[in-house]
Design an enzyme around this catalytic site. Structure first.
Site, mmCIF file in Angstrom:
data_model
loop_
_atom_site.group_PDB
_atom_site.id
_atom_site.type_symbol
_atom_site.label_atom_id
_atom_site.label_comp_id
_atom_site.label_asym_id
_atom_site.label_seq_id
_atom_site.Cartn_x
_atom_site.Cartn_y
_atom_site.Cartn_z
ATOM 1 N N GLY A 1 15.062 -1.601 -3.155
ATOM 2 C CA GLY A 1 13.984 -2.489 -2.692
ATOM 3 C C GLY A 1 14.232 -3.920 -3.150
ATOM 4 O O GLY A 1 13.289 -4.692 -3.322
ATOM 5 N N TYR B 1 0.615 8.335 0.251
ATOM 6 C CA TYR B 1 1.385 7.368 -0.549
ATOM 7 C C TYR B 1 1.070 7.534 -2.038
ATOM 8 O O TYR B 1 1.973 7.542 -2.885
ATOM 9 C CB TYR B 1 0.994 5.978 -0.055
ATOM 10 C CG TYR B 1 1.469 4.801 -0.867
ATOM 11 C CD1 TYR B 1 2.755 4.291 -0.677
ATOM 12 C CD2 TYR B 1 0.630 4.167 -1.781
ATOM 13 C CE1 TYR B 1 3.181 3.187 -1.404
ATOM 14 C CE2 TYR B 1 1.044 3.076 -2.506
ATOM 15 C CZ TYR B 1 2.321 2.583 -2.307
ATOM 16 O OH TYR B 1 2.752 1.487 -3.017
HETATM 17 N N1 LIG Z 1 3.150 -6.008 -3.769
HETATM 18 C C1 LIG Z 1 2.225 -5.510 -4.569
HETATM 19 O O1 LIG Z 1 1.103 -6.037 -4.723
HETATM 20 C C2 LIG Z 1 2.537 -4.272 -5.343
HETATM 21 C C3 LIG Z 1 1.609 -3.859 -6.274
HETATM 22 C C4 LIG Z 1 1.871 -2.709 -7.002
HETATM 23 C C5 LIG Z 1 3.045 -2.000 -6.780
HETATM 24 N N2 LIG Z 1 3.929 -2.415 -5.865
HETATM 25 C C6 LIG Z 1 5.159 -1.608 -5.699
HETATM 26 O O2 LIG Z 1 6.270 -2.428 -5.968
HETATM 27 C C7 LIG Z 1 7.380 -2.002 -5.215
HETATM 28 C C8 LIG Z 1 7.944 -3.176 -4.463
HETATM 29 O O3 LIG Z 1 6.907 -3.709 -3.656
HETATM 30 P P1 LIG Z 1 7.079 -5.040 -2.800
HETATM 31 O O4 LIG Z 1 5.727 -5.628 -2.664
HETATM 32 O O5 LIG Z 1 8.212 -5.833 -3.344
HETATM 33 O O6 LIG Z 1 7.470 -4.380 -1.394
HETATM 34 P P2 LIG Z 1 8.112 -5.053 -0.127
HETATM 35 O O7 LIG Z 1 8.152 -6.533 -0.249
HETATM 36 O O8 LIG Z 1 7.432 -4.462 1.065
HETATM 37 O O9 LIG Z 1 9.585 -4.474 -0.207
HETATM 38 C C9 LIG Z 1 9.857 -3.111 -0.011
HETATM 39 C C10 LIG Z 1 11.314 -2.898 -0.293
HETATM 40 O O10 LIG Z 1 11.650 -1.489 -0.115
HETATM 41 C C11 LIG Z 1 12.750 -1.399 0.770
HETATM 42 N N3 LIG Z 1 12.665 -0.133 1.526
HETATM 43 C C12 LIG Z 1 11.611 0.318 2.259
HETATM 44 N N4 LIG Z 1 11.918 1.515 2.820
HETATM 45 C C13 LIG Z 1 13.199 1.822 2.432
HETATM 46 C C14 LIG Z 1 14.083 2.900 2.696
HETATM 47 N N5 LIG Z 1 13.737 3.932 3.478
HETATM 48 N N6 LIG Z 1 15.318 2.863 2.153
HETATM 49 C C15 LIG Z 1 15.690 1.833 1.384
HETATM 50 N N7 LIG Z 1 14.905 0.781 1.075
HETATM 51 C C16 LIG Z 1 13.672 0.774 1.607
HETATM 52 C C17 LIG Z 1 12.647 -2.610 1.670
HETATM 53 O O11 LIG Z 1 13.886 -2.900 2.275
HETATM 54 P P3 LIG Z 1 13.958 -3.821 3.626
HETATM 55 O O12 LIG Z 1 13.721 -5.239 3.173
HETATM 56 O O13 LIG Z 1 15.342 -3.621 4.126
HETATM 57 O O14 LIG Z 1 12.885 -3.319 4.537
HETATM 58 C C18 LIG Z 1 12.236 -3.673 0.647
HETATM 59 O O15 LIG Z 1 13.343 -4.116 -0.086
HETATM 60 C C19 LIG Z 1 6.877 -0.866 -4.308
HETATM 61 O O16 LIG Z 1 7.255 0.365 -4.881
HETATM 62 C C20 LIG Z 1 5.375 -1.054 -4.321
HETATM 63 O O17 LIG Z 1 4.710 0.180 -4.148
HETATM 64 C C21 LIG Z 1 3.711 -3.542 -5.140
#
Ligand SMILES: NC(=O)c1ccc[n+]([C@@H]2O[C@H](COP(=O)([O-])OP(=O)(O)OC[C@H]3O[C@@H](n4cnc5c(N)ncnc54)[C@H](OP(=O)(O)O)[C@@H]3O)[C@@H](O)[C@H]2O)c1
Length: 331
Positions: A16, A146
């Site tokens: 990610g 999820y």
């Molecule tokens: N944002 C928040 O407020 C928040 C809060 C709490 C926890 N989190 C957690 O933090 C983590 C990162 O979140 P984020 O906000 O940075 O998410 P994001 O910006 O949506 O990024 C998601 C990442 O996961 C990759 N991904 C998705 N499906 C995949 C697959 N099948 N195989 C390989 N890679 C895959 C995406 O790759 P592509 O770019 O190629 O699509 C991207 O790099 C997640 O686990 C999320 O649950 C986020």
């Protein structure tokens, strides 16, 4: 003398790595001296490997042979997509997490830091929420698929420790925002959606319409602060139990206060309207950062007005590449 242990520099694989949190870690590592001499950091996107697929997961681990993993990749979507497709979110995320954790185990990875989310906590709970409460009741019905998949990371971490003594752990960030977020008005995180709305309203000379009353309160954390803290967890946090990454309870901000900061940062002087016919969602999800404060009493969070200003500036400068589509997520 002759018995010195040779410390092999870390080779860190970040799944990610192209998302909001991944890009922040990349910045900390490349631009803030987060990377130590001899270390190698690899940032993956879904183009490098679809981690739902065990063959592709193994191939990418074979290619890079990491010693450490930061596991951020997750299938994430907006509220309505979650409600429609709980089964897909459950199955894809169970597969992604098991593929990453088990492949890492088989290849001798010594430490993994995975990412949970504060939205997986029980729906009915007392406040503030802390790390001991993850499994204390069903999550909110809208995203139970999820949430259960994410909760299983914590269960799996304990099992790897019990059976193999592995130090696989997890962090629980609250509402993250920053450059590279999803700024979609329909489907983005609340703060980034408001930035896009306000920027658009300024361009069009129209009012900003905020969904709901503006009263719900949230703990917003800047992605670069999350990045710095995850790098610290990777290097120094020894527990298997997860740790909440959040600003303090007293720093919770209402949506209205957040919108005021955004308007100021974007120099928006038009009207701000609150559509009270729209749902407010949960009024609060207050999380405790007491555990983090015990470990890092002096960690300085970026002041919110500065972090919001930097995010607005990034969005304005990068509106051509910023994610504004409907297909991304809300954590
Ligand atoms: N944002 C928040 O407020 C928040 C809060 C709490 C926890 N989190 C957690 O933090 C983590 C990162 O979140 P984020 O906000 O940075 O998410 P994001 O910006 O949506 O990024 C998601 C990442 O996961 C990759 N991904 C998705 N499906 C995949 C697959 N099948 N195989 C390989 N890679 C895959 C995406 O790759 P592509 O770019 O190629 O699509 C991207 O790099 C997640 O686990 C999320 O649950 C986020």
């Amino acid at each position: 003398m002759g018995s010195e242990i040779k410390v092999v520099p870390m080779r860190v694989l970040v799944t990610g790595g192209s998302g909001l949190v991944g890009k922040a870690i990349e910045h900390v590592v490349q631009e803030e001296g987060g990377k130590l001499e001899g270390e190698e950091w690899i940032f993956l996107s879904s183009k490098d490997a679809d981690l739902v697929d065990v063959g592709q997961t193994r191939a990418v681990f074979e290619k890079y042979r990491p010693t450490h993993v930061i596991h951020l990749a997750a299938k994430v979507g907006g509220l309505y997509l979650h409600m429609k497709e709980n089964l897909h979110f459950l199955r894809d995320n169970i597969k992604i997490n098991d593929n990453v954790l088990q492949t890492a185990h088989e290849m001798g990875v010594t430490k993994i830091v995975s990412c949970l989310s504060s939205c997986i906590f029980p729906d009915k709970t007392t406040y503030p929420i802390d790390e001991t409460m993850i499994h204390n009741g069903p999550p909110h019905d809208s995203n139970f698929g999820y949430s259960h998949a994410k909760r299983m990371i914590d269960v799996q971490n304990r099992a790897y420790y019990q059976q193999y003594g592995h130090r696989y752990t997890a962090v629980i960030p609250t509402n993250v925002f920053g450059p590279y977020d999803n700024f979609s008005i329909e489907n983005g995180h609340v703060l980034s959606a408001l930035i896009n709305k306000t920027y658009t309203a300024k361009k069009e000379g129209s009012p900003v319409n905020v969904c709901g009353s503006g009263a719900p309160r949230r703990q917003f954390i800047y992605s670069l602060d999350v990045g710095r803290l995850i790098v610290w967890v990777l290097r120094e946090y020894e527990e298997i139990d997860p740790i909440i990454l959040s600003v303090g309870e007293e720093e919770e901000l209402s949506i209205k206060e957040a919108e005021d900061l955004i308007a100021k940062a974007l120099d928006f002087t038009g009207k701000i309207q609150f559509d009270t016919t729209m749902s407010d969602g949960q009024m609060k999800k207050t999380a405790s950062n007491a555990k983090l404060r015990r470990y890092r009493p002096n960690f300085t969070f970026t002041p919110l007005n500065e972090a919001i200003k930097m995010t607005c500036d990034w969005f304005v400068a990068n509106s051509d590449i910023a994610r504004t589509g409907r297909d991304h997520h809300q954590a």
